[in-house]
Design a protein around this motif. Structure first.
Motif, mmCIF file in Angstrom:
data_model
loop_
_atom_site.group_PDB
_atom_site.id
_atom_site.type_symbol
_atom_site.label_atom_id
_atom_site.label_comp_id
_atom_site.label_asym_id
_atom_site.label_seq_id
_atom_site.Cartn_x
_atom_site.Cartn_y
_atom_site.Cartn_z
ATOM 1 N N LEU A 119 48.446 -36.987 -6.098
ATOM 2 C CA LEU A 119 47.479 -35.891 -5.966
ATOM 3 C C LEU A 119 46.097 -36.454 -5.660
ATOM 4 N N VAL A 120 45.364 -35.726 -4.817
ATOM 5 C CA VAL A 120 43.977 -36.036 -4.491
ATOM 6 C C VAL A 120 43.124 -34.803 -4.811
ATOM 7 N N LEU A 121 42.072 -35.000 -5.583
ATOM 8 C CA LEU A 121 41.041 -33.975 -5.777
ATOM 9 C C LEU A 121 39.814 -34.470 -5.029
ATOM 10 N N MET A 122 39.431 -33.750 -3.993
ATOM 11 C CA MET A 122 38.349 -34.249 -3.150
ATOM 12 C C MET A 122 37.402 -33.116 -2.780
ATOM 13 N N GLY A 123 36.214 -33.512 -2.338
ATOM 14 C CA GLY A 123 35.275 -32.512 -1.873
ATOM 15 C C GLY A 123 33.839 -32.879 -2.182
ATOM 16 N N ASP A 124 32.981 -31.881 -1.995
ATOM 17 C CA ASP A 124 31.573 -31.993 -2.342
ATOM 18 C C ASP A 124 31.454 -31.532 -3.788
ATOM 19 N N PHE A 125 31.261 -32.489 -4.695
ATOM 20 C CA PHE A 125 31.212 -32.189 -6.121
ATOM 21 C C PHE A 125 29.804 -31.812 -6.586
ATOM 22 N N ASN A 126 28.800 -32.085 -5.765
ATOM 23 C CA ASN A 126 27.421 -31.864 -6.188
ATOM 24 C C ASN A 126 27.135 -32.547 -7.525
ATOM 25 N N ILE A 127 27.717 -33.746 -7.702
ATOM 26 C CA ILE A 127 27.479 -34.570 -8.882
ATOM 27 C C ILE A 127 27.446 -36.031 -8.436
ATOM 28 N N ALA A 128 26.378 -36.732 -8.779
ATOM 29 C CA ALA A 128 26.298 -38.173 -8.562
ATOM 30 C C ALA A 128 26.699 -38.856 -9.871
#
Length: 258
Positions: free
Chosen positions: A137-146
């Protein structure tokens, strides 16, 4: 197998960039965020002509997510309970892909920040359910968290602020603790203290010549299960699309699996 995430910040504007990048980079699966298109306006035909099948979840003006892949994504579900087009999930060649556009949150302590935190908790529950069924499984994206101070161009400016608060980082850690790893940390991204090393960031503000001055953050992520981490040979940002005319403010992040 190359799996990528990219916040295109308007697919209508950035479609030529996407098609050019697909031809050059040859990814197998791409998760897109901020397509900003209703479903009836999604450029499925153009992407199929480029050799990709599509699954998408659109919304007028805001948000919008999509999966594009060499083979048709299967067992697709979209969205969380808020009704926003921020999540799309599907299976491609035995790999479960969750593509997410996480709420920005505006400012720590604001109503939108509270919404972000509750949204992340619901995502956590959905992720937990998916992990029980899918080893790869891959959870990916723009998390808006550094995740770390070194993932910002200026920790003194950013620490404790939106995208870099303890609460947001704790929520990201909770997702990882369900059984994911961040492969980024295993690969060389140059000198993390060098002001001109763009390879360590994924987003640069349009304002104040952010990209030229490398005023960036690493807020786009590809988090993977240990089964995929064992196959992972690379994880890096592709800066080429960010150098184009009228680019997205984000660059793609690409994970390579053997």
């Amino acid at each position: 197998m190359k799996i990528a995430t990219w916040n295109v910040n308007s697919l209508k504007v950035r479609l030529p960039h996407l098609l050019e990048w697909l031809a050059e980079a040859q990814p197998d699966v791409v998760g897109l965020q901020e397509t900003k298109l209703q479903n009836e306006n999604f450029p499925a035909d153009a992407l199929r002509e480029a050799g990709y099948e599509v699954a998408f979840h659109g919304q007028k003006t805001y948000n919008g997510v999509a999966l594009i892949a060499r083979s048709q994504p299967q067992d697709v579900w979209t969205g969380l309970s808020d009704g926003q087009a921020r999540v799309i999930t599907g299976s491609v060649d035995g790999v479960r892909i969750i593509c997410a556009y996480v709420v920005n949150g505006q400012a720590v302590g604001s109503e939108k920040f509270a919404y972000k935190m509750s949204w992340l908790q619901e995502l956590k529950q959905r992720l937990s359910d998916e992990l029980q069924q899918h080893e790869q499984l891959v959870l990916m994206g723009d998390f808006n968290i550094a995740p770390r101070p070194c993932d910002t161009h200026d920790p003194e400016q950013w620490e404790g602020k939106i995208l870099c608060s303890d609460e947001e980082r704790a929520a990201l850690t909770e997702l990882l603790d369900l059984g994911l790893v961040d492969p980024w940390t295993r690969f060389d991204h140059g000198d993390e203290s060098a002001a001109d090393n763009k390879d360590r960031f994924t987003w640069w503000d349009y304002r104040a010549a952010g990209f030229r001055r490398n005023l960036g953050l690493r807020i786009d992520h590809t988090l993977i299960t240990p089964a995929l981490d064992a196959r992972c040979t690379d994880c890096r940002v592709d800066l080429a699309p960010r150098r184009l005319e009228r680019p997205s403010d984000h660059a793609p992040v690409v994970v390579t699996l053997d």
